[in-house]
Design a protein around this motif. Sequence first.
Motif, PDB file in Angstrom:
ATOM      1  N   LEU A   1     -12.997 -10.423 -22.704  1.00  0.00           N
ATOM      2  CA  LEU A   1     -12.060 -11.157 -21.856  1.00  0.00           C
ATOM      3  C   LEU A   1     -12.796 -12.164 -20.986  1.00  0.00           C
ATOM      4  CD1 LEU A   1     -12.320  -9.896 -18.717  1.00  0.00           C
ATOM      5  CD2 LEU A   1     -11.230  -7.957 -19.840  1.00  0.00           C
ATOM      6  N   ALA A   2     -12.046 -13.148 -20.538  1.00  0.00           N
ATOM      7  CA  ALA A   2     -12.568 -14.160 -19.614  1.00  0.00           C
ATOM      8  C   ALA A   2     -11.545 -14.379 -18.516  1.00  0.00           C
ATOM      9  CB  ALA A   2     -12.846 -15.476 -20.351  1.00  0.00           C
ATOM     10  N   GLU A   3     -12.035 -14.617 -17.322  1.00  0.00           N
ATOM     11  CA  GLU A   3     -11.151 -14.899 -16.182  1.00  0.00           C
ATOM     12  C   GLU A   3     -10.958 -16.407 -16.073  1.00  0.00           C
ATOM     13  OE1 GLU A   3      -9.620 -12.584 -14.930  1.00  0.00           O
ATOM     14  OE2 GLU A   3     -10.850 -10.769 -14.787  1.00  0.00           O
ATOM     15  N   LEU A   4      -9.744 -16.859 -16.363  1.00  0.00           N
ATOM     16  CA  LEU A   4      -9.447 -18.284 -16.230  1.00  0.00           C
ATOM     17  C   LEU A   4      -9.081 -18.647 -14.794  1.00  0.00           C
ATOM     18  CD1 LEU A   4      -7.384 -18.957 -19.486  1.00  0.00           C
ATOM     19  CD2 LEU A   4      -9.845 -19.243 -19.088  1.00  0.00           C
TER      20      LEU A   4
ATOM     21  N   VAL B   1     -13.753 -23.262 -19.022  1.00  0.00           N
ATOM     22  CA  VAL B   1     -13.832 -23.197 -20.478  1.00  0.00           C
ATOM     23  C   VAL B   1     -14.593 -21.932 -20.849  1.00  0.00           C
ATOM     24  CG1 VAL B   1     -14.654 -24.304 -22.589  1.00  0.00           C
ATOM     25  CG2 VAL B   1     -13.847 -25.717 -20.676  1.00  0.00           C
ATOM     26  N   ALA B   2     -13.987 -21.088 -21.684  1.00  0.00           N
ATOM     27  CA  ALA B   2     -14.616 -19.827 -22.078  1.00  0.00           C
ATOM     28  C   ALA B   2     -14.801 -19.777 -23.594  1.00  0.00           C
ATOM     29  CB  ALA B   2     -13.779 -18.636 -21.620  1.00  0.00           C
TER      30      ALA B   2
ATOM     31  N   ARG C   1     -12.533 -31.171 -25.107  1.00  0.00           N
ATOM     32  CA  ARG C   1     -13.138 -30.459 -23.974  1.00  0.00           C
ATOM     33  C   ARG C   1     -14.065 -29.353 -24.465  1.00  0.00           C
ATOM     34  NH1 ARG C   1      -8.583 -27.847 -21.156  1.00  0.00           N
ATOM     35  NH2 ARG C   1      -8.001 -30.016 -20.758  1.00  0.00           N
ATOM     36  N   HIS C   2     -13.592 -28.584 -25.448  1.00  0.00           N
ATOM     37  CA  HIS C   2     -14.395 -27.490 -25.974  1.00  0.00           C
ATOM     38  C   HIS C   2     -15.640 -28.010 -26.679  1.00  0.00           C
ATOM     39  CE1 HIS C   2     -10.480 -24.881 -26.142  1.00  0.00           C
ATOM     40  NE2 HIS C   2     -10.866 -25.180 -24.911  1.00  0.00           N
ATOM     41  N   ASP C   3     -15.494 -29.096 -27.435  1.00  0.00           N
ATOM     42  CA  ASP C   3     -16.646 -29.679 -28.127  1.00  0.00           C
ATOM     43  C   ASP C   3     -17.663 -30.217 -27.125  1.00  0.00           C
ATOM     44  OD1 ASP C   3     -15.571 -29.078 -30.583  1.00  0.00           O
ATOM     45  OD2 ASP C   3     -14.763 -31.091 -30.946  1.00  0.00           O
TER      46      ASP C   3
ATOM     47  N   VAL D   1     -16.694 -17.934 -31.864  1.00  0.00           N
ATOM     48  CA  VAL D   1     -15.573 -17.407 -32.656  1.00  0.00           C
ATOM     49  C   VAL D   1     -14.274 -18.079 -32.249  1.00  0.00           C
ATOM     50  CG1 VAL D   1     -14.304 -15.312 -33.276  1.00  0.00           C
ATOM     51  CG2 VAL D   1     -16.776 -15.192 -32.828  1.00  0.00           C
ATOM     52  N   GLU D   2     -14.110 -18.271 -30.940  1.00  0.00           N
ATOM     53  CA  GLU D   2     -12.871 -18.834 -30.397  1.00  0.00           C
ATOM     54  C   GLU D   2     -13.168 -19.423 -29.027  1.00  0.00           C
ATOM     55  OE1 GLU D   2      -8.286 -17.301 -29.432  1.00  0.00           O
ATOM     56  OE2 GLU D   2      -9.796 -15.906 -30.223  1.00  0.00           O
ATOM     57  N   ALA D   3     -12.376 -20.392 -28.624  1.00  0.00           N
ATOM     58  CA  ALA D   3     -12.536 -21.003 -27.302  1.00  0.00           C
ATOM     59  C   ALA D   3     -11.178 -21.111 -26.617  1.00  0.00           C
ATOM     60  CB  ALA D   3     -13.178 -22.381 -27.418  1.00  0.00           C
ATOM     61  N   THR D   4     -11.203 -21.036 -25.295  1.00  0.00           N
ATOM     62  CA  THR D   4      -9.984 -21.250 -24.522  1.00  0.00           C
ATOM     63  C   THR D   4     -10.354 -21.954 -23.229  1.00  0.00           C
ATOM     64  OG1 THR D   4      -7.986 -20.191 -23.639  1.00  0.00           O
ATOM     65  CG2 THR D   4     -10.064 -19.072 -23.234  1.00  0.00           C
ATOM     66  N   SER D   5      -9.409 -22.624 -22.628  1.00  0.00           N
ATOM     67  CA  SER D   5      -9.704 -23.325 -21.375  1.00  0.00           C
ATOM     68  C   SER D   5      -8.430 -23.577 -20.603  1.00  0.00           C
ATOM     69  CB  SER D   5     -10.417 -24.659 -21.645  1.00  0.00           C
ATOM     70  OG  SER D   5      -9.579 -25.544 -22.371  1.00  0.00           O
TER      71      SER D   5
END
Length: 504
Positions: A70-73, A323-324, A387-389, A409-413
């Motif tokens: 998990l990541a804290e956004l 960005v996680a 943004r992720h790139d 594996v995956e990115a989120t932001s």
Amino acid sequence: MLTSTLLDMCEMTNLQPGKKITILGAGIAGLVAAYELERLGHEVEILEGSPRVGGRVWTHRFGKDNNAPLAELGAMRIPSSHQHTLHYVKELGLSDKLCKFMTVFEEQNAFINLEGKIFKMKDAPRILQQRYQGIFTDTRYSEQTRLFAAWLKTIVDTISPGDLREGLQNDLESHLMDELERLDLEPYFCEDNESIDLQYFIKENPGFRARCSKALDMFFEDILVETSKDLLQLQGGMEQIIDCLVESIKSPIKCNQKVVAIRVNPEFTEIDYVENGEKYTRSCDYVLCTIPFSVLRKMELEGFDQRKLNSIRDTYYCPATKVAFHTKEAFWQKQGIRGGASFSGEGVRQTYYPSVKFTPETGSVMLASYTIGDDAERMGMMSEEKRHDYVKDVVGKVHPELQSENMVVEATSIAWGNYEWSAGGCAVHWDDVAANTSNYLEAARRQHQLLFAGEHCSRYPAWLQGSIESALEAVYDIVSDKRMNRVATSFVSKIEDASVLQAA
């Protein structure tokens, strides 16, 4: 118990329960207020404009399994001095989940990217003296002064937005180097005689902050908190606080109820809200508005006095972007990094590593970029893919492993400045417009039966502590039906007393 204190105070002032309160916003402030009002016997309803509860507490899970990384956004740490927040952690049965949050400059194997030169934190003293030019190599100043100033610049550059970074540089060039040279800096160097204890220095030398620009002086409060070694987190995610509050609240929490107008009258408040494309009007005995002013000022507002309208218009919200990356493995551990953060440079700024472990089969997570201010605004204008790139490319200079096939594996932001329901990361008191510390009192000031709460109404902007404190002030103001801020202040001073908290 905290609610017992509220009930006792209600009884002492001959207050009667049973009021009807509409709460606007299902973030931590709205939920805490609902939780306490319900326990005092009042009828509550919560309207939330977005499809989700939690506001700026947002734990993103990379998978549906309970063990998924998990990541804290949003909110990700709790200072050990924030007793209101810790009270609810305990009240909701989450104390056993508390663990240390390892912060920036705490992990000596983390990296610093300084103008393309990448080195470990533990090697910083030697490298800083080589890389910085100008005042940092000016032999009119002692080596100790130059090293201390270089560390100070690095810390501020890592955490603060661009205008404050520039402000420190100007202050150093104009007068702060002379101020540092005048001081005995030896007590503020750590045992290695190379790194500095900024917490101790600022505490012992308030005059140094007074000689900084006003905005930078105020921002030092945030710097000191963010670099503290006494930060905590919740293993399993900060959203557990939200989940437990929601489970404890019996009143309805209605999402997708977008408020578009608020009209204040001396005896009631009217709100217009949109549900499924239809607009409805409701007349309410009491309304507690926890909506950020950055969103509130876009609505139709009637019956507000001019001071209040000015406060709603002028409260400044700093953009923030996170960005996680869900990674195949915690490759940074092979380099001795157990947590903390690297300064990845360019527009990415801080890169955080988890200080809790995930199941090896599920991979791990890095908060690849955490930015505020101008850096966050620039990144927020990018498409999510771009943004992720961009972050992968910048952080990849520090960690080439990110560029290997299938490592990410995956990115989120999230760009909080562009998020419809907050239009900013947090309210700030160090901006030129909001530099007056009395602004939060004006933000919290009620308009007849319309009351306000949220981090923007508190002494602790950007923290859960501020949202909770302001919610408790509003609760007491509602149950006592007083118009004066001194009553709410009296209540807060009572609940801050250690004996009350220990009795909870």
